[in-house]
Motif scaffolding. Sequence first.
Motif, PDB file in Angstrom:
ATOM      1  N   THR A   1      21.626  15.017  14.232  1.00  0.00           N
ATOM      2  CA  THR A   1      20.719  14.802  13.095  1.00  0.00           C
ATOM      3  C   THR A   1      19.787  13.613  13.321  1.00  0.00           C
ATOM      4  O   THR A   1      19.153  13.130  12.384  1.00  0.00           O
TER       5      THR A   1
ATOM      6  N   GLU B   1      15.767  10.220   6.371  1.00  0.00           N
ATOM      7  CA  GLU B   1      16.592   9.974   5.181  1.00  0.00           C
ATOM      8  C   GLU B   1      15.811  10.422   3.947  1.00  0.00           C
ATOM      9  O   GLU B   1      14.585  10.317   3.896  1.00  0.00           O
ATOM     10  N   SER B   2      16.528  10.903   2.956  1.00  0.00           N
ATOM     11  CA  SER B   2      15.880  11.339   1.720  1.00  0.00           C
ATOM     12  C   SER B   2      15.700  10.161   0.763  1.00  0.00           C
ATOM     13  O   SER B   2      16.539   9.268   0.707  1.00  0.00           O
TER      14      SER B   2
ATOM     15  N   PRO C   1      18.654  10.054  -3.764  1.00  0.00           N
ATOM     16  CA  PRO C   1      20.060   9.813  -3.411  1.00  0.00           C
ATOM     17  C   PRO C   1      20.949  11.045  -3.578  1.00  0.00           C
ATOM     18  O   PRO C   1      22.044  11.096  -3.031  1.00  0.00           O
TER      19      PRO C   1
ATOM     20  N   ASN D   1      20.857  14.836   0.735  1.00  0.00           N
ATOM     21  CA  ASN D   1      21.121  14.294   2.065  1.00  0.00           C
ATOM     22  C   ASN D   1      20.557  15.267   3.090  1.00  0.00           C
ATOM     23  O   ASN D   1      21.155  16.320   3.367  1.00  0.00           O
TER      24      ASN D   1
ATOM     25  N   LYS E   1      20.270  15.065   6.272  1.00  0.00           N
ATOM     26  CA  LYS E   1      21.082  15.201   7.487  1.00  0.00           C
ATOM     27  C   LYS E   1      22.214  16.211   7.270  1.00  0.00           C
ATOM     28  O   LYS E   1      22.504  17.031   8.140  1.00  0.00           O
ATOM     29  N   GLU E   2      22.835  16.153   6.120  1.00  0.00           N
ATOM     30  CA  GLU E   2      23.903  17.111   5.819  1.00  0.00           C
ATOM     31  C   GLU E   2      23.340  18.518   5.669  1.00  0.00           C
ATOM     32  O   GLU E   2      23.949  19.489   6.130  1.00  0.00           O
ATOM     33  N   GLU E   3      22.179  18.619   5.032  1.00  0.00           N
ATOM     34  CA  GLU E   3      21.549  19.935   4.878  1.00  0.00           C
ATOM     35  C   GLU E   3      21.172  20.507   6.245  1.00  0.00           C
ATOM     36  O   GLU E   3      21.332  21.709   6.496  1.00  0.00           O
TER      37      GLU E   3
END
Length: 202
Positions: free
Chosen positions: A93, A98-99, A102, A105, A107-109
């Motif tokens: 990632t 970064e979003s 808050p 995320n 990176k998680e998506e």
Amino acid sequence: MLNGMKKAYEKHLKAAFESGYTNAALSLSKMAKDKIFYNNFHLGFHKLDSDFLKQHGLYNRNGGNMLLTTEIFGDITGKSYLFLSDKEFEVLTAGVPESKDPKVNFKEEFSKEVDNILSASVITRLSNELKVKMYGDIPILVGKVNGEIEDIINDDFKDQGEEIYINSISFSFETQPVISPIFIWVVNTHTLNVLKPQPALL
């Protein structure tokens, strides 16, 4: 399941998964812009119990791992598990911003999209090679897990029967030798009877 039938299934499944993993490695190579290979470190039928994978050291990684899963449904059912260490998650990632929100995320998506592409790459080839209908559900980001991998699999499949088929690989990156994400596939053996008519099993 009779031993002769098991051997026939194993041969058929091994070839199908190898085709799927080759496809997945190619897809991941395009995404990561790196040469990626896979190592098929374990496959076979297993009776479910609390320590059925203890002898296979690659399953027991130190520290917590990010876990993503995809349910497999259709003629053959099962589940895929993608385990990422902190370092592997960071490398995969690295280019994702970064979003500012808050609640989101990126990176998680992105990691879920990686799992979706990898699972779809394997399922497409499995479906074609085995001549069955197989589909993948929407990937689920389980999050950080610290438990033994065999315990997670056992919990997921203990109500489905006494035996499962497992096929597992690790990916290797040409420019990132320190990472090797683990990709595990588990198949419900009672759904394998759809393979009986296949000429490859005769």
